[in-house]
Design a protein around this motif. Structure first.
Motif, mmCIF file in Angstrom:
data_model
loop_
_atom_site.group_PDB
_atom_site.id
_atom_site.type_symbol
_atom_site.label_atom_id
_atom_site.label_comp_id
_atom_site.label_asym_id
_atom_site.label_seq_id
_atom_site.Cartn_x
_atom_site.Cartn_y
_atom_site.Cartn_z
ATOM 1 N N CYS A 177 -3.410 -48.773 -20.830
ATOM 2 C CA CYS A 177 -4.552 -48.846 -21.898
ATOM 3 C C CYS A 177 -5.380 -50.215 -21.276
ATOM 4 O O CYS A 177 -4.807 -51.139 -20.829
ATOM 5 C CB CYS A 177 -4.012 -49.146 -23.306
ATOM 6 S SG CYS A 177 -5.316 -49.270 -24.633
ATOM 7 N N LEU A 215 2.181 -45.076 -20.404
ATOM 8 C CA LEU A 215 1.057 -45.473 -20.991
ATOM 9 C C LEU A 215 0.200 -46.493 -20.556
ATOM 10 O O LEU A 215 0.679 -47.644 -19.996
ATOM 11 C CB LEU A 215 1.273 -45.479 -22.543
ATOM 12 C CG LEU A 215 -0.112 -45.672 -23.405
ATOM 13 C CD1 LEU A 215 0.417 -45.561 -24.795
ATOM 14 C CD2 LEU A 215 -0.516 -47.306 -23.453
ATOM 15 N N TYR A 246 7.355 -41.011 -19.981
ATOM 16 C CA TYR A 246 5.948 -41.191 -19.713
ATOM 17 C C TYR A 246 5.482 -42.550 -19.634
ATOM 18 O O TYR A 246 6.248 -43.510 -19.734
ATOM 19 C CB TYR A 246 5.069 -40.495 -21.050
ATOM 20 C CG TYR A 246 5.347 -38.955 -21.019
ATOM 21 C CD1 TYR A 246 4.532 -38.060 -20.601
ATOM 22 C CD2 TYR A 246 6.416 -38.558 -21.980
ATOM 23 C CE1 TYR A 246 4.980 -36.835 -20.699
ATOM 24 C CE2 TYR A 246 6.529 -37.376 -22.056
ATOM 25 C CZ TYR A 246 5.929 -36.419 -21.640
ATOM 26 O OH TYR A 246 6.074 -35.025 -21.683
ATOM 27 N N LEU A 289 -0.767 -43.324 -30.753
ATOM 28 C CA LEU A 289 -0.451 -42.058 -30.067
ATOM 29 C C LEU A 289 0.672 -41.288 -30.908
ATOM 30 O O LEU A 289 1.347 -41.621 -31.489
ATOM 31 C CB LEU A 289 0.090 -42.466 -28.559
ATOM 32 C CG LEU A 289 0.816 -41.216 -27.632
ATOM 33 C CD1 LEU A 289 -0.341 -40.292 -27.509
ATOM 34 C CD2 LEU A 289 1.649 -41.656 -26.488
ATOM 35 N N PHE A 331 -7.800 -45.150 -22.498
ATOM 36 C CA PHE A 331 -6.283 -44.765 -22.793
ATOM 37 C C PHE A 331 -5.960 -43.561 -22.005
ATOM 38 O O PHE A 331 -6.303 -42.392 -21.928
ATOM 39 C CB PHE A 331 -6.338 -44.200 -24.226
ATOM 40 C CG PHE A 331 -4.837 -44.160 -24.842
ATOM 41 C CD1 PHE A 331 -4.349 -45.329 -25.378
ATOM 42 C CD2 PHE A 331 -4.290 -42.992 -24.941
ATOM 43 C CE1 PHE A 331 -3.151 -45.057 -25.926
ATOM 44 C CE2 PHE A 331 -3.156 -42.672 -25.619
ATOM 45 C CZ PHE A 331 -2.443 -44.069 -25.896
ATOM 46 N N VAL A 369 -2.025 -41.405 -20.552
ATOM 47 C CA VAL A 369 -0.676 -41.210 -20.575
ATOM 48 C C VAL A 369 -0.300 -40.177 -19.412
ATOM 49 O O VAL A 369 -1.149 -39.224 -19.265
ATOM 50 C CB VAL A 369 -0.454 -40.297 -21.864
ATOM 51 C CG1 VAL A 369 1.194 -40.011 -21.722
ATOM 52 C CG2 VAL A 369 -0.537 -41.100 -23.021
#
Length: 293
Positions: free
Chosen positions: A141, A139, A137, A125, A89, A91
């Motif tokens: 995954c 993300l 942002y 999150l 994960f 960010v």
């Protein structure tokens, strides 16, 4: 004969392409912008949610918690009927700097594997520090099979906005972030609902515009609480005292807390906050309404 040779050749090429790409997939959700790329693993349903419902937006309030859900994952190699997933994960901010990183969200939960059917995984999150409001942002995954070679990668962009229920008026002072948090429950308050006897704090991060002398400043903070009937529940004046305060500490955060005790108050309760530079007279006013249950 030449025509037949050409036809057979084209058919063989088609079969070869299909077999090479059988375990691979790629897609984009045009509602949320979520893109996926699978190699050996596939997911039937990918969606965002909060604690109650599906979400069809990638804009979140500061402090809000959301989930990235993967339902009915296919392709894991099984051992004794169990699968062994990993989940990375990440960010990133707009400059591609890493803001948050977890190498494997399931590192401590897969010693005996998962025997769920269908297989469903999720990550969550909370969009709070080190994440900031008014920022964008990305993300990323990645799910992988710890007993096989399958992988599945998901990417999405999202942006964070300040809590719209908090009204701020700048009169010479301003801040990077203003929010309410629960000291009791260790959470950022986003729905403006609190419980009686919960210790709630107003947090002002990155205060600027104040007068600084020899690394010190002089501020006043008041926070009266008034219920819907106009009853003053608490005056809360001069909360920072009469002493000067380290300017660098002020730039990091200024905060004060309160609790509401069950009684004859009428919801909603308005929290008025005013922080004043005693030297220049510059101010910042904050107010929000809370419901105590």
């Amino acid at each position: 004969m030449k025509n037949r040779t050409v036809v057979v050749g084209l058919l063989l090429i088609g079969v070869l392409i299909a077999s090479c790409s059988f375990n691979k997939s790629a897609s984009v959700d045009f509602m949320t912008g979520i893109s996926t790329k699978g190699d050996g693993l596939s997911v039937d349903d990918i969606y965002l949610s909060d604690d109650k419902k599906r979400l069809e937006t990638t804009e979140f309030e500061y402090g809000q918690k959301f989930y990235l859900n993967f339902n009915d994952i296919i392709g894991f190699k099984k051992e004794n009927g169990a699968v062994f997933p990993g989940m990375e994960f990440i960010v990133l901010n707009k400059e591609n700097d890493t803001v948050m990183y977890n190498k494997d969200l399931y590192s401590g939960q897969t010693s005996s594997g998962f025997k769920l059917s269908p297989i469903a995984l999720n990550s969550n999150l909370i969009v709070a520090n080190p994440i900031k409001s008014n920022q964008e942002y990305s993300l990323i995954c990645k799910i992988w099979d710890k007993k096989g070679e399958g992988t599945f990668k998901t990417e999405m962009d999202f942006n964070v906005i300040p809590n719209p229920e908090i009204t701020i008026e700048n009169k010479g002072l301003s801040a990077n972030e203003v929010y309410l948090s629960s000291i009791t429950n260790n959470r950022v308050i986003t729905n403006e609902i609190i419980t009686f006897d919960e210790k709630v704090q107003i947090v002002i991060e990155g205060l600027n515009g104040f007068t600084e002398k020899n690394g010190q400043t002089e501020l006043d903070l008041s926070m009266p609480l008034v219920d819907a009937n106009g009853n003053v529940l608490s005056e809360n004046t001069n909360l920072l005292g009469d002493s000067s305060i380290n300017a660098n500490m002020v730039r990091q955060a200024v905060s004060s807390y309160f609790t509401l005790t069950e009684g004859r108050l009428k919801n909603p309760v308005t929290c008025y906050v005013e922080i004043t530079d005693k030297i220049s007279g510059s101010k910042m006013s904050i107010n929000t309404e809370l419901t105590a249950e």
